[in-house]
Design a protein around this motif. Structure first.
Motif, PDB file in Angstrom:
ATOM      1  N   ILE A   1       0.991  -1.219   0.066  1.00 60.60           N
ATOM      2  CA  ILE A   1      -0.043   0.177   0.043  1.00 60.60           C
ATOM      3  C   ILE A   1       0.900   0.978  -0.032  1.00 60.60           C
ATOM      4  N   CYS A   2       1.696   1.240   0.945  1.00 68.96           N
ATOM      5  CA  CYS A   2       2.764   2.482   1.160  1.00 68.96           C
ATOM      6  C   CYS A   2       3.662   2.700  -0.087  1.00 68.96           C
ATOM      7  N   GLY A   3       4.205   1.462  -0.766  1.00 71.29           N
ATOM      8  CA  GLY A   3       5.018   1.387  -1.902  1.00 71.29           C
ATOM      9  C   GLY A   3       4.227   1.953  -2.886  1.00 71.29           C
ATOM     10  N   LEU A   4       3.179   1.272  -3.051  1.00 71.95           N
ATOM     11  CA  LEU A   4       2.332   1.793  -4.226  1.00 71.95           C
ATOM     12  C   LEU A   4       2.231   3.340  -4.400  1.00 71.95           C
ATOM     13  N   ALA A   5       1.841   3.770  -3.365  1.00 72.56           N
ATOM     14  CA  ALA A   5       1.686   5.479  -3.073  1.00 72.56           C
ATOM     15  C   ALA A   5       2.787   6.111  -3.616  1.00 72.56           C
TER      16      ALA A   5
ATOM     17  N   PHE B   1      11.837   1.541  -0.105  1.00 73.95           N
ATOM     18  CA  PHE B   1      12.748   0.588  -0.645  1.00 73.95           C
ATOM     19  C   PHE B   1      12.067  -0.074  -1.821  1.00 73.95           C
ATOM     20  N   ILE B   2      10.729  -0.656  -1.627  1.00 78.45           N
ATOM     21  CA  ILE B   2      10.160  -1.307  -2.923  1.00 78.45           C
ATOM     22  C   ILE B   2       9.598  -0.344  -3.931  1.00 78.45           C
ATOM     23  N   ALA B   3       9.615   1.072  -3.582  1.00 74.15           N
ATOM     24  CA  ALA B   3       9.023   2.016  -4.626  1.00 74.15           C
ATOM     25  C   ALA B   3      10.126   2.192  -5.595  1.00 74.15           C
ATOM     26  N   ARG B   4      11.244   2.380  -4.803  1.00 68.11           N
ATOM     27  CA  ARG B   4      12.580   3.072  -5.542  1.00 68.11           C
ATOM     28  C   ARG B   4      13.040   2.005  -6.526  1.00 68.11           C
TER      29      ARG B   4
ATOM     30  N   VAL C   1       2.068  -5.254  -7.416  1.00 65.95           N
ATOM     31  CA  VAL C   1       1.129  -5.807  -6.177  1.00 65.95           C
ATOM     32  C   VAL C   1       1.582  -7.246  -6.190  1.00 65.95           C
ATOM     33  N   LEU C   2       1.549  -8.059  -7.304  1.00 67.30           N
ATOM     34  CA  LEU C   2       1.755  -9.581  -7.064  1.00 67.30           C
ATOM     35  C   LEU C   2       3.101  -9.730  -6.760  1.00 67.30           C
ATOM     36  N   ALA C   3       4.262  -9.139  -7.252  1.00 64.42           N
ATOM     37  CA  ALA C   3       5.575  -9.528  -7.030  1.00 64.42           C
ATOM     38  C   ALA C   3       5.904  -9.202  -5.501  1.00 64.42           C
ATOM     39  N   VAL C   4       5.298  -7.825  -5.159  1.00 68.78           N
ATOM     40  CA  VAL C   4       5.894  -7.486  -3.874  1.00 68.78           C
ATOM     41  C   VAL C   4       5.054  -8.297  -2.720  1.00 68.78           C
ATOM     42  N   THR C   5       3.932  -8.804  -2.931  1.00 69.58           N
ATOM     43  CA  THR C   5       3.248  -9.578  -1.878  1.00 69.58           C
ATOM     44  C   THR C   5       3.309 -11.093  -1.934  1.00 69.58           C
TER      45      THR C   5
END
Length: 500
Positions: free
Chosen positions: A152-156, A329-332, A343-347
């Protein structure tokens, strides 16, 4: 949208957040008992009256993030329409896997299954059914739900930075709701709460890591693990990290990261081979099935409130506190990916790795405990921070693996401190993606001092309870921010012009 107003550095977030945290440290130094009483009172209030909200919020995040991913919005890129991913699939997957390896996973991998086995939230303790329940619960706590929160946070962060050119700050996610006021007091308040959540969440991890290092030294070499010893461990690690940051020894940080990855892999293979391969595989298969079968029911289960306070509510609060940190981190590393890919990869990828890790460590713990006539459960009852070392003691080459385990924990400690101070420096320098080294070292020292205070306030193993308490307290306001953030994401996605 543009980032024009946010391009000039604004020190408000830095000054306000650092002053309040420094006051907290001073308060803890001079009146530790009073600080403990206040924290415990707030903790009791939040877990008793709002424990249900943590569970419902995470359930909502799960439905929301997958709903967005599988909707027509899943094709939207985290970047401009013609942007391509900065990293290959293999590099991206590797970094996401690396994000799943941390102090907490090393600390709880044997301890939590054994503790739930000895004191399950339901049924009879120390039975085969209690073992199955324990593994299902540990899969639940470390599986998809944490990464849904991070997503959620990374997506935003990724969407508003790479697609809308807004500052790399949590407050930017609220542009659809409050417009240019993200640059004013409201936006600054959001970023200050993000700093609080990160400091408290990371302090918990550093406290866990330092406690495990100290008790490991006691278990191996007889060096008594007192609050003073734990504090010295934190101080030494903080000095080393700060010196590396100031001198620009990025190679040292990279070496620590490489040690963490390769030692983690080596330990997984070693424990898999010598911890009872067949039982581990059987345990993994059974636990995965039970986890998937009970996914919805476990997500909303409140059958044992007292147990939930110390476990599920703590974990959900801990993950929420880590959301700004891991989200950054995941956003960058995800620029150019579609929302669905993200979403699919991160979760799924990091959580899948975590489940394999836990199946190996937890399964080996139960197998070796049976062979050793309850030696591991006895060690956990005496001090659960020694669970990993008690397990390694039942396998070959203990004289080698025990010190290597401490090196692994140290590497995880350094990697967490490095990443956390980097994110804190970004949050307090208007989203600057290359923050000043002095600012990074400032936050490193602050986090070290903050964690030491919490350790001294709690005293010994009880300090971990204090760390859990402050995590839950700090995460509560950020949970509300994340709920509003979800609505903001939903609103802005509906403004996208999609083909067809």
């Amino acid at each position: 949208m543009n980032n024009g107003k946010g391009s000039t550095p604004n020190r408000t977030v830095l000054y306000v957040s650092s002053v309040i945290i420094l006051l907290f440290v001073i308060f803890g130094m001079f009146v530790p008992k009073e600080m403990g009483k206040v924290a415990n009172a707030v903790f009791a209030f939040l877990t008793t009256d709002f424990g249900w909200l943590y569970l419902l919020a995470v359930a909502f995040f799960t439905v929301f993030v997958y709903g967005i991913a599988f909707s027509r919005f899943g094709q939207i890129k985290l970047g401009k329409d013609n942007d391509q991913p900065e990293f290959s699939n293999f590099q991206w997957f590797s970094m996401l896997f690396g994000g799943g390896m941390g102090i907490g996973l090393v600390f709880w991998s044997v301890a939590e299954p054994m503790m739930d086995y000895l004191a399950p939230p339901m049924g009879t303790a120390a039975t085969p059914e209690a073992m199955r329940t324990a593994m299902r619960i540990v899969f639940f706590h470390w599986g998809i739900h944490p990464w849904v929160i991070f997503a959620i946070c990374g997506l935003a962060l990724a969407y508003f930075q790479f697609r809308k050119d807004l500052p790399f700050l949590v407050s930017s996610a609220f542009y659809p709701l409050i417009g240019d006021r993200i640059y004013g007091p409201i936006g600054k308040a959001i970023d200050i709460l993000s700093v609080f959540a990160t400091v408290f969440g990371v302090a918990t991890s550093l406290g866990l890591g330092s406690s495990q290092i100290a008790t490991g030294m006691q278990y191996i070499w007889g060096i008594k693990a007192t609050p003073g010893t734990i504090s010295i461990v934190i101080a030494v690690m903080t000095i080393l990290f700060t010196l590396a940051t100031i001198s620009g020894l990025h190679k040292a940080m990279q070496i620590a990261a490489n040690i963490k990855v390769w030692l983690s892999i080596a330990f997984m293979v070693f424990i898999f081979l010598f911890g009872g391969t067949v039982l581990i595989l059987n345990n993994f298969t059974d636990s995965l099935g039970a986890y998937l079968q009970n996914f919805i029911g476990q997500t909303l289960w409140m059958g044992n409130i007292d147990w939930l306070k110390g476990w599920t509510v703590f974990y959900w609060a801990w993950w929420i506190a880590w959301a700004p940190f891991v989200g950054q981190f995941i956003a960058r590393v995800s620029k150019g990916r579609t929302i669905r890919q993200f979403v699919l990869a991160v979760t799924l990828l990091p959580s899948g790795f975590s489940l394999i890790w836990l199946a190996i460590y937890g399964g080996a713990g139960f197998n070796l405990n049976k062979i050793a006539n309850g030696a591991i459960q006895a060690a956990v009852k005496a001090d659960y921070t020694t669970a990993l070392f008690a397990t390694l003691q039942q396998m070959p080459m203990y004289a080698l693996t025990a010190p290597l385990a401490i090196i692994l924990i140290v590497a995880c400690f350094v990697a967490a401190a490095d990443s956390a101070t980097y994110v804190l420096a970004m949050l307090t320098s208007n989203g600057n993606m290359n923050p000043d080294k002095k600012l990074r070292s400032f936050w490193g020292i602050i986090q070290g001092a903050f964690t030491i205070i919490l350790i001294l306030v709690g005293g010994g193993t009880a300090a971990l309870s204090v760390l859990q308490t402050v995590s839950i307290v700090a995460a509560f306001p950020f949970m509300l921010i994340m709920l509003a953030m979800s609505y903001s994401i939903y609103k802005v996605l509906h403004q996208e012009k999609l083909p067809g």
